[in-house]
Design a protein around this motif. Sequence first.
Motif, mmCIF file in Angstrom:
data_model
loop_
_atom_site.group_PDB
_atom_site.id
_atom_site.type_symbol
_atom_site.label_atom_id
_atom_site.label_comp_id
_atom_site.label_asym_id
_atom_site.label_seq_id
_atom_site.Cartn_x
_atom_site.Cartn_y
_atom_site.Cartn_z
ATOM 1 N N LEU A 215 21.297 68.034 -19.585
ATOM 2 C CA LEU A 215 22.774 66.975 -19.592
ATOM 3 C C LEU A 215 24.017 68.703 -20.228
ATOM 4 O O LEU A 215 23.766 69.380 -19.781
ATOM 5 N N MET A 216 22.809 68.906 -21.185
ATOM 6 C CA MET A 216 23.995 70.414 -21.598
ATOM 7 C C MET A 216 23.493 71.462 -21.579
ATOM 8 O O MET A 216 23.567 72.222 -21.489
ATOM 9 N N THR A 217 22.442 72.218 -21.902
ATOM 10 C CA THR A 217 22.112 73.309 -21.496
ATOM 11 C C THR A 217 20.902 73.284 -19.649
ATOM 12 O O THR A 217 21.270 74.446 -19.233
ATOM 13 N N ARG A 218 20.425 72.652 -19.177
ATOM 14 C CA ARG A 218 19.927 72.844 -18.007
ATOM 15 C C ARG A 218 21.333 72.679 -16.535
ATOM 16 O O ARG A 218 21.651 73.858 -16.343
ATOM 17 N N ARG A 219 21.695 71.511 -17.375
ATOM 18 C CA ARG A 219 22.866 70.855 -16.138
ATOM 19 C C ARG A 219 24.110 71.581 -16.311
ATOM 20 O O ARG A 219 25.182 71.497 -15.567
ATOM 21 N N SER A 220 24.384 72.069 -17.822
ATOM 22 C CA SER A 220 26.106 72.249 -18.131
ATOM 23 C C SER A 220 26.713 71.735 -18.576
ATOM 24 O O SER A 220 27.914 72.137 -17.959
ATOM 25 N N HIS A 221 26.758 70.087 -17.961
ATOM 26 C CA HIS A 221 27.945 69.294 -18.559
ATOM 27 C C HIS A 221 28.719 69.801 -20.105
ATOM 28 O O HIS A 221 28.124 69.655 -21.377
#
Length: 302
Positions: A215-221
């Motif tokens: 969620l935070m690293t791959r998709r940059s949420h």
Amino acid sequence: MNYAFSSLPSRGQLKWPNNAKVALIITANLEYWDLIKDTEKPYYAGGPAILPDSMPGNVPDFPNFTWREYGQRVGIWRLFNCFEKMGVPLSCTMNAKTALELPEIIDVVKKNNWELLAHNYEQGELLTNYAHDPEKEREVIKATLDVYELCMGKPALGWLSSSLRGTLNTCEIIAEKGLKFYCDLMNDDQPYMVDTNKGPIVSIPYSNEINDFTLMTRRSHTNDEFVDILKCELTELLSESEESGSGRMMNLGLHPHVAGRAYRMPAIREFLNFAKSQQGVWFATREEIANWYLENHEGHIV
């Protein structure tokens, strides 16, 4: 390894202890990466790189190595402090080399009586390297379990392969070694039984969707988006359980070099406070779920 296909509506009801609706597992992955490997092949360091273009294993990749090392030196201590203050248990996974090289981290897990799962010997060595060499895979698993028992003073009961890269033999090998549960399969919101030639074992699914790295690293949420996703997941599972009368399970995977950044801690605290405020949430360990399911799974999936 064999497990039955079972659609969710076709199952019997799953009743958690104390009428809980959702068993919530929060996983902290305590991993160790070698700086270099004796190979000229690209080094897959147990997860996607923060900087692209993998380097040969025998060349140090300091940006990617030290990015992960930040989690060991700094990030994990923020997470530990947060969970201790909030009284929420962690279900930790541990590479054997974490115990050997960074015992200070494991001492906190033992002090808090948190759960610890065996998580391969070293994060950058995947069991899939030995997909066609079961004896070598058995050696890696045995070495991992030996270190676990030395560190914890008791045998491991659960297994998560590094990067979830198990083989067709992994489940049978860990069942042979006396383990109760296996976490590599990510295909359900409930536990289920897996048959092996060495007897049945409980699958307690991990998740790469409800996961800080995805969620935070791959998709940059953003923090707000991350918290909203977690709240929505838990709220919907609670609603499904209420409507169906059958329990659900949610696993949140955290990595110290991702969730342990200072600016992400408010998001972690906000979700924990939300989960604590919801009726029917059981902050569970995998061992508790496995033990309960082994005694109560009859009639669930047939």
